[in-house]
Design a protein around this motif. Structure first.
Motif: not given
Length: 1717
Positions: A636-637, A676, A678, A684, A687
């Motif tokens: 994830g981000v 977020t 992914v 995606k 978030p």
């Protein structure tokens, strides 16, 4: 209605449930049902026996007469055309019928006979039959046609020959197929005749199958009985084959209808996978059998087909023997049940027929693992409660008393269910209830395809409905089912609830793949009761099939939430909740979910947490719990934001990891962790944010406290440190000075971090204290640091200047003010530089060394440079300070070229050297001009001496004697400027040189009689008569002049022999001036002539042991020490020097060879003459003799080397004999040792002997017979040892450790030293650091390794002990190799998964099954490492490259891997750091995945004027030309309407799409043309654009509107439409009708051109290529094309018309326009 017809040209597939009708219904019922087909079907019925398709011609050729006979007519018509027949009794399955029915049957037969010769119907007539065929789950390959044969002829007696029609098999998961056959049964005219023939003539035909992969269809004619002789025939796909060979006299006869033939019926028998022979078949239908144990029944285990219908059986006892039976027909007997338990032995049973009995319950029917067909029709069953039948496909239960579904069994593969004519049919939506009970495998209910309405209705019920139905829940409407089933379960559970608690809810959320699925089981406490403890709920999740059966517990799934996996898709979840109250567990309750749905691939965050203490400097970490929803988990981000009080969050630059270290900027702020999710596919999720509390500052502290600056008097030092703990406030600083006497530190100053060193600090240390204080005033721990001892200030100079004229050759001085030292002690060094700015000493060029003098004369090299001075201040004791540098203000300038002096120095005599020197000034000197001159007088011009032109030196020659010398110099600068010349004259004339000899030597040989001459070199003017004298010098050094020898030559005489000769010369000039006497070197000594030997001969005998000398005569002066050299001449020609004596003793080495004597004459003075040599005869050997023989002391095991002396030529192989004797023998006995007493034993015959154990304490005797090499022997020589043989001390050698096998070692050694006693053994362990540890208890020669020995070395200790208890020295073996357990091995590396794009390959290592390897893996395996490789080139299996970061056991095949081979390397590492040999597993070239499209969606807003685009992710190799088709779908209808021409990725909606869902079907196509599974995506129903919607709604509310339009009167398609060809019209619309009116003019009234209502076929059409045009169609004759000003207006008109015409539409405009009513 049942349609049992078989049309020509079709597959005669019979409905599998027709068997119920044959057993359960009367012939009248059958006739009433089959009398209704259309004429085409009736005509076709008469030609059932006619072969079709490929077999028609063959059948016509062979059996044409049979086909035209009355066989088929009577057989088919009698079975299908009988009507209104009375019900038959239960016991007679073929029983009689009434006269009415017989007459009716006869009429039908005649009718059939009249149409027997007609042609078969066309294939179109068979469409109704095709539609009625059941769905096939799996189609089977058709069997090849076989040639039918006939084994028996039919007699002339007219007997009915029923035909068996085999239907197409229904494929199941079992090996056998269930096929249903229809058999036309007819009674014979005379039963007695039939009975007499039944056992004699058997007519059979069979069809063989092609292979094991194709289903087998076997039909054989059963044995004729008294009631129904039958002939069966098999059917292939698309053909009907019959094998009826009949006699010629039967072909032309017509059969009359008999009572027995009128009630014939089709009997559907299933197919089985077996070739039924007489040995596996038993047919006793109608034999009044009462018991299966009756004698003569001949039941055997080999039987596979048993037909016992129409008998008197009431129990199945005895059926146990039929262990291989596949088909068992027990219909129409006296079974009442229970008592079916014996059927449990029939494990292979596939078809069971129990129809037509009195069975009331199936509870005793056991589970039959291969049962596929069960008929229980026409019984007295009240329910279908029985054991589960895992492979049952067909259940026929018509004509029973079934009134409830309670106890309905689990039938996971049931496809057909029939319950006609049962009381339960009164229950509403029985079909939906059956769908819920059976599951998705059910395909037909009561011989009909499942209703779509019932399927849709079943989906509306809760997931646990089937369980409730089985438990007796009364089936109700779906909208009440949820509450009703919950109340039903509540009533079952309520008596077992914990006291004081009631169940409020028990349900499970809709489960999705890899998404949190929560069960909601809620207990509430009754208000009237109170409990002391809280209730605890324990959960356990289960996974089962869609039939709500075979639930298996999911390991570790015991929480309130469960995450369904990918493999759980389409399966059912069940959770059991066990309430616990006060430590008591109560019975569990459960909840069941709907099938697990596939995830949407969009991940979402379930929970977000931040761990860590929120204090400055700490590291906090965000943790996200993600539901991946079918996507591949990815990274994830993550990001961090900082949110100050009452402000928005701000992104923290660089904080993009899950971990973050708090800084000072975060104090008093709240952090926000944003995550977020992914997936690896790039999807995606939304978030999510997590806010933290406010970050606190850390307590104030300081580190790295230090003092900056030099500890020198007068300097300023500063205390610094790294502060931490929020914002720094007024921190405190203190400076302390060391007290030299006490060593304590006393405070000097405070409040500042800087301090200036004073004179009082010199020689003392200073301390600095840092007390950190934050902004709030909180004080932290103080930190102090001690500074080095303060030094006194060094000398220093200031105001340094350069004084003087900066010109070439000028003198300059440097001055300065010196402090801390003295000017006289200071030193100055001068430099030159090209810059007037000082940039460091490295850019200065030194011109002098450092000196005390302060003055300096500028050299020529400083011209055009700046002068720099380095002034170093110093104290008188040598201490120096920092030097000061000063540079002149301008560069040094130069002068014109000139000479400041010129002189000549040197010796003014012949041979002397004169040197000219001058001083040049005026810049850099160039090539100045030098000249030397000779002058006769001082003032003449002189003569130039060319030889020395350009030189500064002149060597005076003989020509200059008596003359003056001068030197002239013309200065020339490097730029070519010439100065004034200047000449210097020598002080005196040149004088001649003193006479002297430069060289003197004697030339000639120093031999008596030769002439010696003199060579000399004179210098010093003209030579006169020089004086010579010769001298003789003796060897002792005394010298005397030779009288009369005064010339330049001399001849030595005999008196000079042995003396040295020399000469002296006194040089004399021509003016009688004399020079020094010179004596030459001596020559000599004078020698006589060469010495010579005149004669040479041997003296003596040439035999071994003799002495040989010589006689020589000498001439040539006094004889000196002549040389005599003896040489041995070998046979190979090599000459070896023996001696230089006057004689030679001949030895063994000389035997067989020759001796050469070389005599060299030497004079006494050492001069050698020519050598002379002579050679002797061959040397002969002496007789062999043993001179001495001695035996040294004897020790056991030590080799004895006797000491012997031999003489007499080359020794050969002598004879040696060793004897052992217990007593020491005297000399007399030794002479004849071989014939001595028995006490003497021979023990050896070699020269050397090693005493053994037998020789201990005995004497050894050696007899030696010397032998020459030629075999001649001498006299024997005998010796005896002085002492007996001494036993050796007990010792052990060659001690080593031998590995026997895995984990077992053995110690070995060689013992010596008497007889071995009980030697001692020990074992040691050597660790890695060299420590040797004794292993307790290990005292045997073998040792088994334990776990403590691993990673160490083993040593074996051997302590020898002799039999007399003498103990030897312990001997340790060398350490063994490091002991390790067996290396973990991998027997094989296997790859699971397929080498297809997108698939996951998993490496699985196969561990050897040996006990050792199993132990090693369990105890010492540390790690298993993997590395994946891919082939460099496509399809290359030779070279592989590693895949970076692919080191797990699993690897997901990627797109870029297509065509390449993948290889996995596996290496096992144990706890000792060892690694196994790598083992590999390799795939074939990776294939592209099956093309598919993922995450297909349609982008665009939901209005009818918008543009829509299809988007998806392609998978499966490289995409080719994929196909796209746009369609419309009405809400609530499964039908799709294709939109012609719309095959692109973009689609522009229009008014025709309002109310429909837009559907895009995307068919992925790979590059090679492979098509994947089409995938569709749809939009929400298209809504009307808001502005259009608003206007349409207003006009609909009015109910009557008018529009001004243009009418196109010329509808020629070739004509281009334009405004010029259009006419104005008025379109009037109201709630009842529509009309188009042509407006009136001055000359005409308005006329109505089109008028009509909205009744069909009225409709409105639009044109996609012209958005302003529409067409109104009233009927087929009235239509008009209209054109409006804009698309907007056209859309309004079309929607208003459709809105007013809504009562004629299936969908109201309210729903199309999404208008809420």
């Amino acid at each position: 209605m049942e349609d049992s017809d078989v049309q020509p040209g079709e597959d005669p597939v019979i409905k599998p449930l027709n068997l119920d009708q044959q057993f359960a219904e009367s012939p009248a019922d059958i006739a009433s049902k089959v009398a209704k087909p259309r004429k085409s079907s009736e005509e076709a019925e008469t030609k059932v026996s006619t072969p079709a398709n490929s077999t028609r011609k063959r059948s016509d050729a062979r059996n044409g007469s049979e086909l035209s006979s009355g066989f088929s007519r009577s057989t088919v018509s009698s079975s299908l055309r009988s009507s209104n027949s009375a019900a038959v009794p239960r016991r007679n399955s073929t029983g009689g019928v009434s006269e009415k029915s017989s007459a009716s049957s006869a009429r039908l037969q005649n009718n059939a006979s009249s149409i027997a010769g007609k042609k078969p119907t066309t294939p179109s007539a068979t469409e109704s039959v095709r539609r009625s065929l059941p769905e096939l789950r799996r189609s089977s390959l058709p069997s090849p046609a076989t040639k039918p044969t006939s084994r028996a002829n039919l007699s002339e007696t007219r007997k009915s020959v029923p035909v068996s029609l085999a239907g197409r098999s229904l494929s199941t998961s079992t090996a056998s197929d269930t096929s249903l056959q229809k058999t036309v049964r007819k009674s014979s005219v005379k039963q007695s005749l039939s009975a007499s023939l039944s056992l004699k003539k058997i007519t059979s035909s069979s069809l063989d199958t092609a292979s094991s992969t194709s289903r087998k269809t076997i039909s054989k004619v059963s044995s004729p009985t008294t009631r129904s002789p039958t002939v069966s025939s098999g059917l292939r796909a698309g053909s009907l084959s019959t094998s009826l060979n009949r006699s010629s006299n039967l072909s032309g006869q017509k059969k009359a209808a008999t009572p027995e033939s009128r009630d014939s019926r089709f009997i559907v028998l299933p197919q089985v996978e077996s070739k039924a022979g007489d040995d596996v078949r038993l047919d006793l239908r109608g034999h009044r059998v009462r018991s299966l144990n009756a004698s003569g029944l001949n039941l055997s285990p080999n039987l596979e087909f048993v037909y016992l219908r129409d008998n008197l059986l009431s129990t199945v006892e005895g059926v146990e023997i039929l262990t291989r039976v596949k088909v068992l027909d027990l219909s129409f007997n006296d079974f009442k049940g229970p008592g079916f338990e014996p059927l449990a032995s029939c494990k292979a049973l596939q078809q069971l027929y129990l129809a037509g009995n009195q069975i009331t319950s199936l509870a005793s029917l056991p589970e039959l693992p291969n049962l596929e067909f069960l008929s229980v029709a026409q019984n007295k069953l009240k329910s279908l409660s029985m054991a589960s039948q895992p492979r049952l496909q067909v259940l026929a239960a018509s004509k029973n008393r079934i009134s409830t579904l309670k106890g309905f069994p689990y039938l996971p593969v049931l496809e057909h269910l029939r319950v006609e004519e049962n009381p339960i049919l009164k229950m509403s939506h029985l079909e939906a209830a059956s769908i819920l009970l059976v599951g998705p495998t059910l395909k037909k209910f009561n011989d009909r395809d499942l209703s779509r309405d019932e399927l849709a209705l079943a989906k509306r019920y809760p997931a646990h409905t089937a369980l409730c139905i089985r438990d007796g829940w009364e089936f109700s409407r779906p909208d009440h089912a949820a509450d009703s089933t919950f109340r039903f379960l509540f009533e079952q559970w309520k008596d077992h609830f914990p006291p004081g608690y009631l169940l409020k809810e028990a349900s499970i959320d809709k489960p999705f793949e890899e998404d949190a699925c929560r069960c909601r089981i809620v207990f509430v406490q009754e208000s009237t009761l109170s409990t002391d403890s809280d209730i605890i709920l324990k959960y356990q999740w289960f996974l089962g099939e869609r039939t709500l059966s075979n639930f298996t517990a999911i390991p570790d799934a015991n929480g309130e939430v469960y995450w369904p996996k990918h493999e759980d898709i389409n399966k059912i979840l069940k959770v059991e909740c066990t309430p616990v109250l006060g430590g008591t567990e109560y019975p569990p309750i459960f909840a069941i979910s709907s099938p697990v749905a596939r995830g949407n691939g969009i991940p979402k965050v379930i929970n977000l947490e931040v761990h860590g203490e929120l204090v400055e400097g700490n590291v906090i970490k965000g943790h996200a719990k993600v539901a991946w929803c079918g996507g591949t988990p990815g990274k994830g981000v993550a990001s961090w934001l900082r949110r100050r009080w009452n402000s928005s969050p701000v992104v923290i630059a660089g904080a993009e990891d899950e971990e973050y270290q708090l800084t000072i900027d975060d104090i008093d702020s709240s952090l926000v962790f944003m995550y977020t999710p992914v997936t690896e596919e790039g999807a995606k999720g939304e978030p999510q944010y997590k806010y933290t509390d406010f970050v606190k500052a850390a307590p104030p502290s300081v580190n790295n406290v230090r003092i900056i600056g030099d500890a020198v008097e007068g300097n300023v030092i500063r205390g610094v440190g790294n502060y931490f703990g929020g914002r720094e406030g007024p921190s405190k600083f203190e400076w302390l000075r060391e007290n030299k006497e006490t060593g304590d530190f006393l405070i000097v100053t405070s409040g500042t971090s800087e301090y200036t060193l004073t004179k009082e600090d010199v020689g003392r240390r200073l301390a600095f204290i840092y007390i950190p204080i934050n902004f709030e005033g909180q004080e932290g721990d103080s930190v102090s640091v001690v500074f080095g001892t303060v030094r006194q200030a060094p000398p220093k100079v200031t105001n340094v200047k350069i004084i003087g004229d900066l010109r070439e050759n000028s003198k300059i001085t440097v001055t300065g003010t010196v402090t801390g030292g003295t000017e006289g002690s200071s030193r100055v060094q001068w430099f030159k530089t090209n810059s007037s700015v000082f940039n460091g000493e490295s850019e200065l060029e030194a011109m002098s060394t450092s000196k005390v003098a302060k003055a300096f004369r500028i050299p020529l090299g400083a011209v055009d440079c700046y002068i720099a001075a380095k002034y170093t201040p110093m104290t008188p004791d040598g201490e120096s300070g920092e030097p000061a540098y000063v540079i002149s203000e301008r560069a040094v300038v130069t002068l014109p070229p000139s000479l400041n002096f010129l002189s000549i120095t040197g010796d003014y005599s012949e041979g002397g050297i004169l040197t000219a020197s001058y001083g040049y000034i005026g810049g850099h000197e160039g090539k100045s001009i030098y000249n030397w001159y000779l002058h006769e007088v001082e003032n003449d011009t002189g003569i130039l001496i060319h030889e020395v032109r350009g030189l500064l030196q002149y060597r005076v020659t003989k020509d200059a004697i008596g003359k003056f010398i001068s030197f002239q110099c013309i200065p020339v600068r490097d730029d070519g400027v010439v100065g004034e010349p200047r000449t210097c004259l020598g002080q005196e004339r040149i004088r001649p040189g003193s006479p002297r000899l430069l060289a003197l030597q004697i030339v000639g040989n120093a031999v008596e009689g030769t002439i010696l001459s003199v060579e000399k070199k004179y210098w010093g003017g003209e030579e006169g008569d020089s004086v010579f004298r010769w001298f003789r010098t003796s060897p002792d050094g005394s010298q005397c002049e030779i009288n009369g020898a005064n010339g330049s030559s001399y001849m030595p005489s005999i008196d000079d022999i042995g003396f040295f000769i020399s000469i002296s010369c006194e040089p004399v000039r021509n003016d009688w001036a004399r020079g020094p006497i010179v004596l030459s070197e001596q020559i000599g000594p004078i020698v006589a002539g060469p010495p010579t030997c005149q004669s040479l001969e041997f003296l003596g005998s040439v035999m071994e042991g003799q002495r040989l000398s010589f006689i020589a005569s000498y001439i040539g002066g006094e004889r000196g020490d002549c040389l005599h050299e003896w040489f041995r001449l070998k046979t190979n020609g090599i000459k070896e020097k023996r001696s230089s004596d006057e004689f030679l003793d001949l030895t063994l080495d000389d035997v067989g060879g020759n001796v050469e004597l070389v005599y060299t004459p030497i004079r006494k003075d050492g001069v050698k003459g020519n050598p002379r040599s002579i050679i002797s005869d061959e040397i002969s050997p002496a007789d062999p003799v043993g001179l001495d023989l001695v035996i040294p002391d004897c020790h056991q095991n030590l080799e004895i080397v006797p000491q012997k002396t031999y003489f007499g030529g080359q020794e050969g192989v002598g004879e040696y004999t060793w004897y052992r004797t217990k007593t020491k023998l005297n000399r007399s006995v030794l002479g004849d040792i071989s014939s001595s007493s028995e006490d003497v034993v021979m023990c050896g015959q070699t020269f050397m002997y090693t005493p053994s154990l037998e020789d201990v304490d005995a004497y050894l005797v050696l007899q030696w017979i010397p032998t020459r090499v030629d075999g001649k022997s001498g006299k024997p020589l005998v010796a005896i040892s002085n002492s007996p043989v001494i036993p050796a001390p007990p010792v052990v050698s060659s001690v080593y450790v031998k590995k026997l096998d895995s984990g077992m070692y053995s110690g070995e050694g060689e013992y010596s030293g008497g007889y071995e006693g009980s030697s001692l053994f020990s074992w040691y362990r050597e660790t890695n650091d060299g420590t040797i540890i004794l292993i307790n208890g290990a005292n045997a020669k073998t040792y088994e390794v334990t776990d403590e020995d691993y990673n160490s070395r083993l040593l074996f200790g051997y302590t020898p002990v002799r039999s007399d208890s003498v103990v030897g020295e312990l001997r340790l073996s060398e350490p063994s190799e490091i002991v390790f357990p067996e290396l973990p091995m991998v027997e094989m590396l296997a790859l699971t998964g397929k080498a297809i794009e997108g698939d996951v390959l998993t490496a699985v290592e196969v561990i050897p099954k040996t006990e050792t390897q199993q132990c090693v893996w369990s105890k010492y395996k540390k790690d298993v490492c993997y590395q994946w490789f891919f082939s460099s080139d496509t399809g290359d299996r030779e070279s592989f490259e590693p895949l970076p970061s692919q080191r797990s056991c699993s690897f997901k095949v990627r797109f870029e891997d297509i065509g390449r081979c993948l290889k996995c390397e596996c290496i096992v590492t144990d706890m000792f750091g060892r690694s196994s040999e790598p083992i590999y597993a390799e795939t074939a070239p990776v294939l592209p995945g099956f093309p598919r499209i993922d995450r297909l969606e349609i982008e665009g807003r939901g209005f009818h004027t918008n543009l829509y685009a299809v988007r998806g992710t392609y998978f499966g190799g490289k995409e080719g030309k994929s196909k796209i088709q746009w369609l419309r779908s009405m809400v609530g209808s499964p039908d799709l309407i294709s939109i012609p021409g719309e095959t692109g990725r973009m689609y522009e909606a229009n008014v025709d799409d309002v109310g429909y869902r837009l559907v895009a079907i995307y068919t992925p196509v790979r590059e090679d043309g492979m098509e994947g599974q089409p995938t569709s995506a749809s939009t929400e129903p298209i809504a009307v654009e808001p502005d259009v919607y608003k206007e349409v709604k207003q006009k609909l509310d009015l109910g009557s509107v008018k529009f001004e339009v243009l009418c196109d009167k010329d509808r020629n398609p070739k004509k281009v439409p334009g405004e010029g060809c259009l006419e104005r019209r008025i379109l009037e619309i109201n709630r009842k009708r529509i009309k188009v009116v042509k407006p009136g003019s001055k000359t005409s009234f308005p006329t109505t051109e089109i008028r009509g209502t909205y009744a069909p076929p009225f409709h409105v059409e639009t044109f996609r290529n012209d958005q302003r045009r529409l067409r109104i169609v009233v009927d087929s004759e009235s239509e008009v094309d209209l054109v409006v000003q804009s698309r907007y207006l056209r859309d309004v008109i079309v929607l208003v018309i459709r809105g007013l015409a809504q009562r004629f539409n299936s969908t109201s405009l309210n729903s199309l326009l999404k208008i809420e009513t």
